[in-house]
Design an enzyme around this catalytic site. Structure first.
Site, PDB file in Angstrom:
ATOM      1  N   ASP A  14       0.821  -1.224   0.000  1.00 26.55           N
ATOM      2  CA  ASP A  14       0.000   0.000   0.000  1.00 26.55           C
ATOM      3  C   ASP A  14       0.848   1.264   0.000  1.00 26.55           C
ATOM      4  O   ASP A  14       0.449   2.299   0.529  1.00 26.55           O
ATOM      5  CB  ASP A  14      -0.978   0.024   1.201  1.00 26.55           C
ATOM      6  CG  ASP A  14      -1.819  -1.231   1.255  1.00 26.55           C
ATOM      7  OD1 ASP A  14      -2.298  -1.651   0.190  1.00 26.55           O
ATOM      8  OD2 ASP A  14      -1.964  -1.815   2.349  1.00 26.55           O
ATOM      9  N   GLY A  16       1.581   2.832  -2.660  1.00 25.19           N
ATOM     10  CA  GLY A  16       1.154   3.663  -3.800  1.00 25.19           C
ATOM     11  C   GLY A  16       1.859   3.254  -5.086  1.00 25.19           C
ATOM     12  O   GLY A  16       2.034   4.075  -5.995  1.00 25.19           O
ATOM     13  N   LYS A  17       2.240   1.983  -5.171  1.00 26.37           N
ATOM     14  CA  LYS A  17       2.963   1.500  -6.365  1.00 26.37           C
ATOM     15  C   LYS A  17       2.123   1.619  -7.629  1.00 26.37           C
ATOM     16  O   LYS A  17       2.633   1.948  -8.684  1.00 26.37           O
ATOM     17  CB  LYS A  17       3.355   0.021  -6.194  1.00 26.37           C
ATOM     18  CG  LYS A  17       4.288  -0.237  -5.049  1.00 26.37           C
ATOM     19  CD  LYS A  17       4.571  -1.716  -4.897  1.00 26.37           C
ATOM     20  CE  LYS A  17       3.409  -2.532  -4.422  1.00 26.37           C
ATOM     21  NZ  LYS A  17       2.946  -2.272  -3.048  1.00 26.37           N
ATOM     22  N   GLY A  18       0.814   1.319  -7.485  1.00 27.68           N
ATOM     23  CA  GLY A  18      -0.072   1.309  -8.655  1.00 27.68           C
ATOM     24  C   GLY A  18      -0.036   2.633  -9.382  1.00 27.68           C
ATOM     25  O   GLY A  18       0.151   2.693 -10.596  1.00 27.68           O
ATOM     26  N   GLY A  41      -4.145  -4.764  -4.316  1.00 24.74           N
ATOM     27  CA  GLY A  41      -5.159  -3.805  -4.735  1.00 24.74           C
ATOM     28  C   GLY A  41      -4.442  -2.531  -5.127  1.00 24.74           C
ATOM     29  O   GLY A  41      -3.939  -1.823  -4.272  1.00 24.74           O
ATOM     30  N   HIS A  42      -4.318  -2.307  -6.421  1.00 23.68           N
ATOM     31  CA  HIS A  42      -3.585  -1.123  -6.882  1.00 23.68           C
ATOM     32  C   HIS A  42      -4.577  -0.058  -7.342  1.00 23.68           C
ATOM     33  O   HIS A  42      -5.298  -0.245  -8.317  1.00 23.68           O
ATOM     34  CB  HIS A  42      -2.609  -1.522  -7.986  1.00 23.68           C
ATOM     35  CG  HIS A  42      -1.497  -2.382  -7.457  1.00 23.68           C
ATOM     36  ND1 HIS A  42      -0.682  -3.151  -8.235  1.00 23.68           N
ATOM     37  CD2 HIS A  42      -1.069  -2.579  -6.184  1.00 23.68           C
ATOM     38  CE1 HIS A  42       0.199  -3.788  -7.463  1.00 23.68           C
ATOM     39  NE2 HIS A  42      -0.026  -3.451  -6.218  1.00 23.68           N
ATOM     40  N   THR A  43      -4.610   1.042  -6.600  1.00 23.75           N
ATOM     41  CA  THR A  43      -5.610   2.086  -6.865  1.00 23.75           C
ATOM     42  C   THR A  43      -5.038   3.140  -7.812  1.00 23.75           C
ATOM     43  O   THR A  43      -3.965   3.683  -7.578  1.00 23.75           O
ATOM     44  CB  THR A  43      -6.006   2.765  -5.531  1.00 23.75           C
ATOM     45  OG1 THR A  43      -6.412   1.733  -4.638  1.00 23.75           O
ATOM     46  CG2 THR A  43      -7.131   3.761  -5.720  1.00 23.75           C
ATOM     47  N   GLN A 226       2.203  -6.175  -2.900  1.00 25.08           N
ATOM     48  CA  GLN A 226       2.485  -6.171  -1.455  1.00 25.08           C
ATOM     49  C   GLN A 226       3.788  -5.388  -1.193  1.00 25.08           C
ATOM     50  O   GLN A 226       4.108  -4.504  -1.966  1.00 25.08           O
ATOM     51  CB  GLN A 226       2.555  -7.592  -0.870  1.00 25.08           C
ATOM     52  CG  GLN A 226       1.203  -8.315  -0.856  1.00 25.08           C
ATOM     53  CD  GLN A 226       0.862  -8.990  -2.168  1.00 25.08           C
ATOM     54  OE1 GLN A 226       1.692  -9.652  -2.764  1.00 25.08           O
ATOM     55  NE2 GLN A 226      -0.364  -8.841  -2.624  1.00 25.08           N
ATOM     56  N   LEU A 334       3.236  12.613   0.196  1.00 24.64           N
ATOM     57  CA  LEU A 334       3.853  13.740   0.906  1.00 24.64           C
ATOM     58  C   LEU A 334       2.780  14.703   1.412  1.00 24.64           C
ATOM     59  O   LEU A 334       2.873  15.232   2.525  1.00 24.64           O
ATOM     60  CB  LEU A 334       4.821  14.474  -0.035  1.00 24.64           C
ATOM     61  CG  LEU A 334       5.640  15.573   0.616  1.00 24.64           C
ATOM     62  CD1 LEU A 334       6.739  14.979   1.483  1.00 24.64           C
ATOM     63  CD2 LEU A 334       6.247  16.506  -0.404  1.00 24.64           C
TER      64      LEU A 334
HETATM   65  P1  IMP Z   1      -2.634 -12.849   2.133  1.00 24.61           P
HETATM   66  O1  IMP Z   1      -1.659 -12.334   1.133  1.00 24.61           O
HETATM   67  O2  IMP Z   1      -4.070 -12.612   1.734  1.00 24.61           O
HETATM   68  O3  IMP Z   1      -2.362 -14.261   2.534  1.00 24.61           O
HETATM   69  O4  IMP Z   1      -2.464 -11.975   3.489  1.00 24.61           O
HETATM   70  C1  IMP Z   1      -1.288 -12.046   4.292  1.00 24.61           C
HETATM   71  C2  IMP Z   1      -0.912 -10.674   4.837  1.00 24.61           C
HETATM   72  O5  IMP Z   1      -0.523  -9.824   3.774  1.00 24.61           O
HETATM   73  C3  IMP Z   1      -2.066  -9.955   5.549  1.00 24.61           C
HETATM   74  O6  IMP Z   1      -1.524  -9.191   6.610  1.00 24.61           O
HETATM   75  C4  IMP Z   1      -2.612  -9.024   4.483  1.00 24.61           C
HETATM   76  O7  IMP Z   1      -3.274  -7.905   5.029  1.00 24.61           O
HETATM   77  C5  IMP Z   1      -1.317  -8.632   3.773  1.00 24.61           C
HETATM   78  N1  IMP Z   1      -1.535  -8.243   2.375  1.00 24.61           N
HETATM   79  C6  IMP Z   1      -1.772  -9.033   1.317  1.00 24.61           C
HETATM   80  N2  IMP Z   1      -1.895  -8.316   0.192  1.00 24.61           N
HETATM   81  C7  IMP Z   1      -1.697  -7.029   0.543  1.00 24.61           C
HETATM   82  C8  IMP Z   1      -1.649  -5.811  -0.191  1.00 24.61           C
HETATM   83  O8  IMP Z   1      -1.792  -5.751  -1.417  1.00 24.61           O
HETATM   84  N3  IMP Z   1      -1.394  -4.687   0.530  1.00 24.61           N
HETATM   85  C9  IMP Z   1      -1.175  -4.711   1.872  1.00 24.61           C
HETATM   86  N4  IMP Z   1      -1.201  -5.835   2.599  1.00 24.61           N
HETATM   87  C10 IMP Z   1      -1.461  -6.972   1.942  1.00 24.61           C
END
Ligand code: IMP
Length: 432
Positions: A14, A16-18, A41-43, A226, A334
């Site tokens: 999260d 902000g890579k997207g 989830g890339h917004t 991630q 920022l």
């Molecule tokens: P999983 O990838 O669904 O197995 O989740 C494992 C951990 O990674 C959890 O703490 C999720 O909240 C975190 N996680 C998985 N994908 C993301 C992402 O895209 N952004 C932030 N945290 C993520």
């Protein structure tokens, strides 16, 4: 010359890579996902319109870009097709510009059910997964029982294997988790319905990438999902995801070697967030956390969960810069710091005997004893929202950027001051 670059997150995702990948994609030809699945989830915000991508590479909103999903990604075929259709409804046609690896492992209904059942069953060790079946899908891959996209080509073989795997899962659902089993027939029926769509976009992506790199002067962005400290090997285990989010994931997740990469951009939010459980030394709560939450819209784009908030942690950042061979940083959000009179940056930790600690690995094991040591800097108290020229930043904001570069011994090449493509400062051009 930078032709092939990696963009990955240096915190817990999260960052902000997207948005940054979308911004860089105007000059790119291929965007390649190499790990994770639709847990990401890339917004993206384009002309005030918000689009969230989970599986499809972030650059595909540019018509010049071809998206590739590499072998290291786990693909939920039904969610992939939903995402393709959702984009189509918004007049973004990606089906002719999307290629998936025949070796990508499938995420099927039993993976999702297992992921969710396990989390419900646990008491003290809930990870807080996204519930998308990512962990069980990677487990099946390592256990050599997983099914791949390309396996659907031989449907007899596929059906037999699927039956075995469904039986394996159903035994656990019925006897251990005490939940209803999944239907082998339903899973197969759904796959048969969509298999031709998958065949049309399926390729040997390793070979394809090799040809693109060797024969053409094309620009490729490898898109991380991630973040570094969610890495299965180097993250805050067991509170991690099930893939390698660090640099090695690029190589195993696509089949290309390190000599073909020219540049690695580490994306860093100027504070820190984390979704799900696990150590977070600089976390804070109360009104200040509320302020970041509401101003920074800090809720998960996949699950809608509230993100935990903390200050920027330089100890953690130094380790992730080293681990990923980072060339330069991209600082995001920022503008969220605009109204603070003072800003904290964590420059070290100490334990309950006062001993100084400069090593994040230590924290993973002993997090309860640890408190952060902060450097406090003056805020700027004016809006930086949307600024696209470094010289237009207030002095204190410039000093803040210089300080991060100094503390991490790493140049800052990009700064993001808002969610739109336009809200971006380029300090140094990446694609030359
Ligand atoms: P999983 O990838 O669904 O197995 O989740 C494992 C951990 O990674 C959890 O703490 C999720 O909240 C975190 N996680 C998985 N994908 C993301 C992402 O895209 N952004 C932030 N945290 C993520």
């Amino acid at each position: 010359m930078n032709n092939n670059i990696v963009v990955l997150g240096l915190q817990w995702g999260d960052e902000g890579k997207g948005k940054i990948i979308d911004f860089l994609s105007k000059k790119a030809n291929y965007i390649v996902r190499y790990q994770g699945g639709n847990n990401a989830g890339h917004t993206l915000v384009i002309d005030k319109k918000k689009i969230i991508l989970h599986l499809i590479p972030s650059g595909v909103l540019h018509p010049n870009v071809i998206g590739i999903i590499g072998n290291g990604v786990v693909i939920s075929p039904s969610d992939l097709i939903k995402e393709i259709n959702l984009l189509k409804k918004q007049n973004i046609n990606v089906i002719d510009r999307l290629i998936i690896s025949e070796s990508s492992h499938l995420v099927l209904k039993y993976h999702i059910k297992m992921d969710q059942s396990r989390e419900k069953f646990k008491n003290n060790t809930i990870i807080g997964t996204t519930g998308r079946g990512i962990g069980p899908a990677y487990e099946d891959k390592v256990a050599r029982r997983g099914l791949r996209v390309g396996d659907l080509k031989n449907i007899d073989f596929f059906s037999k294997r699927l039956k075995e795997v469904v039986n394996y899962y159903n035994y656990q659902f019925i006897n251990y988790y005490k939940v209803p089993p999944v239907s082998y027939k339903d899973i197969l029926k759904e796959l048969l319905k969509i298999k031709n769509i998958l065949f049309n976009i399926m390729r040997n992506t390793r070979e394809l990438l090799y040809k693109i790199i060797i024969n053409n002067n094309k620009k490729i962005i490898f898109e991380g999902a991630q973040g570094t400290f969610l890495d299965i090997d180097h993250g805050t285990f067991p509170y991690v995801t099930s893939s390698n989010t660090t640099i090695g994931g690029v190589f195993t997740g696509t089949g290309i070697g390190p000599k073909y990469l020219n540049y690695t951009l580490g994306v860093v939010k100027v504070y820190a967030t984390r979704v799900g459980n696990g150590p977070f030394i600089t976390e804070f709560f109360g009104n200040l956390s509320e302020l970041f939450y509401s101003k920074g819209l800090e809720f998960g784009s996949t699950t809608g969960r509230r993100r935990r908030i903390g200050w920027l942690d330089i100890v953690l950042l130094r380790e992730s810069i080293f681990m990923n061979s980072i060339t330069a940083l991209c600082l995001t959000k920022l503008d969220i710091l605009d109204n603070l009179s003072e800003i904290k940056i964590c420059i070290g930790y100490k334990n309950n005997t006062g001993k100084l600690i400069n090593n994040f690995s230590y924290v993973e094991n002993f997090s309860n004893d640890i408190t952060p040591i902060y450097k406090i800097v003056k805020g700027w108290n004016v809006s930086t929202f949307g600024i696209s020229n470094f010289n237009k930043l207030p002095k204190e904001a410039k000093d803040f950027v210089y300080l991060i570069a100094e503390l991490t011994s790493t140049p800052v090449d990009i700064i993001s001051t808002g969610p739109d493509r336009k809200h971006t400062i380029v300090c140094r051009e990446i694609f030359t």
